[in-house]
Design a protein around this motif. Sequence first.
Motif, PDB file in Angstrom:
ATOM      1  N   GLN A  39       0.821  -1.217   0.000  1.00 33.28           N
ATOM      2  CA  GLN A  39       0.000   0.000   0.000  1.00 33.28           C
ATOM      3  C   GLN A  39       0.856   1.270   0.000  1.00 33.28           C
ATOM      4  O   GLN A  39       0.320   2.375  -0.116  1.00 33.28           O
ATOM      5  N   ASP A  41       2.455   2.308  -2.339  1.00 41.52           N
ATOM      6  CA  ASP A  41       2.223   2.936  -3.643  1.00 41.52           C
ATOM      7  C   ASP A  41       1.183   4.051  -3.558  1.00 41.52           C
ATOM      8  O   ASP A  41       1.108   4.900  -4.455  1.00 41.52           O
ATOM      9  N   LEU A  42       0.377   4.044  -2.495  1.00 36.85           N
ATOM     10  CA  LEU A  42      -0.672   5.053  -2.344  1.00 36.85           C
ATOM     11  C   LEU A  42      -0.152   6.355  -1.745  1.00 36.85           C
ATOM     12  O   LEU A  42      -0.897   7.328  -1.639  1.00 36.85           O
ATOM     13  N   HIS A 250      -5.137  -7.478   0.410  1.00 34.25           N
ATOM     14  CA  HIS A 250      -4.252  -6.327   0.223  1.00 34.25           C
ATOM     15  C   HIS A 250      -2.826  -6.758  -0.114  1.00 34.25           C
ATOM     16  O   HIS A 250      -2.057  -5.985  -0.688  1.00 34.25           O
ATOM     17  N   PRO A 254      -2.708  -6.750  -4.667  1.00 34.62           N
ATOM     18  CA  PRO A 254      -2.486  -5.371  -4.213  1.00 34.62           C
ATOM     19  C   PRO A 254      -2.931  -4.309  -5.200  1.00 34.62           C
ATOM     20  O   PRO A 254      -3.443  -3.254  -4.782  1.00 34.62           O
ATOM     21  N   GLU A 255      -2.744  -4.528  -6.481  1.00 33.21           N
ATOM     22  CA  GLU A 255      -3.147  -3.503  -7.452  1.00 33.21           C
ATOM     23  C   GLU A 255      -4.654  -3.315  -7.433  1.00 33.21           C
ATOM     24  O   GLU A 255      -5.153  -2.172  -7.437  1.00 33.21           O
ATOM     25  N   ASN A 258      -5.614  -1.675  -4.055  1.00 32.70           N
ATOM     26  CA  ASN A 258      -5.294  -0.244  -4.013  1.00 32.70           C
ATOM     27  C   ASN A 258      -6.233   0.558  -4.899  1.00 32.70           C
ATOM     28  O   ASN A 258      -6.614   1.686  -4.558  1.00 32.70           O
ATOM     29  N   ARG A 259      -6.619  -0.009  -6.014  1.00 30.36           N
ATOM     30  CA  ARG A 259      -7.572   0.681  -6.894  1.00 30.36           C
ATOM     31  C   ARG A 259      -8.923   0.814  -6.206  1.00 30.36           C
ATOM     32  O   ARG A 259      -9.577   1.869  -6.276  1.00 30.36           O
ATOM     33  N   ARG A 262      -8.655   3.650  -3.762  1.00 28.58           N
ATOM     34  CA  ARG A 262      -8.715   4.958  -4.426  1.00 28.58           C
ATOM     35  C   ARG A 262     -10.152   5.308  -4.808  1.00 28.58           C
ATOM     36  O   ARG A 262     -10.608   6.440  -4.596  1.00 28.58           O
TER      37      ARG A 262
END
Length: 278
Positions: A39, A41-42, A250, A254-255, A258-259, A262
């Motif tokens: 996470q 990346d967020l 998660h 993960p992608e 995370n999407r 968002r």
Amino acid sequence: MPHYTALDGARIAYDDMGEGRPLLLLHGLMAHRGFFEAQRDLAGQFRLIGIDLRGHGESREAGEAPTVDRIAADVRGVVEALDLRDAIGIGWSLGASVLWRMLDGPASARFAGAVVVDMTPRVMNDGDWRLGLSAEACEARRRAIEEDFHSFATQAGEAIFAPREGAEFDARARWAGEEFARNDPAAISALWRSLMAQDFRPTLGRIDQPTLIAHGAHSHLYGSDTADFLGAAIPRSKIVQFDQSGHSPHIEQPELFNRALRDFAASLPRVRSNSMTA
């Protein structure tokens, strides 16, 4: 490494990175904030606060034994010390129980939304509840924690993921088991006993924050019927199923996870003014 010092002297370690709406990351039993590595990346869009819950990771110094209530008080202390506002709480497994406790108290005003990752409102089944674990399974886990913690922890590390073949899965499962096994058995036993005693069913209907319920289709702990119960009990909730995940979507997807975060954050009201008090 920043720390929050609780009233009993326990030092609670946390990370604080990025800018924007705060995401408060609360991990599961035997894990630590590093289990939310994907996470990070967020951080380009959000302020990420990952906490090592009492008795875990780098939060093992001094203080009382961990319980769900004690951990919730610790987390509230961090939230208030950092003056977080309009945060999204992300609670995975044990972390969801901690989040529910906070959303049913004074700290609730600091949260704009909640994300529940593969958790049940009551861990131990009883006469009118069958969406957790049987009393026999709960007792067997307690004995395993107290009598052969290393074996229990290493096996639990593999079990949090949907079964797959290949070196990548083997390495991830081995890593999780090794990290789980670093914990103090006495602390985990105390927390497991506390977790078994919790019943958040009366709390769910009082949750005012929009809630995203993330369910792993291959979870070995809780089925889709548990997610459906949460979806019906929490007033403003939405279920997202991760078809290739077990207990840890998660980490496993993960992608996609995370999407979903968002998109969920984008659906919430804009961040309020810093004039808010809590």
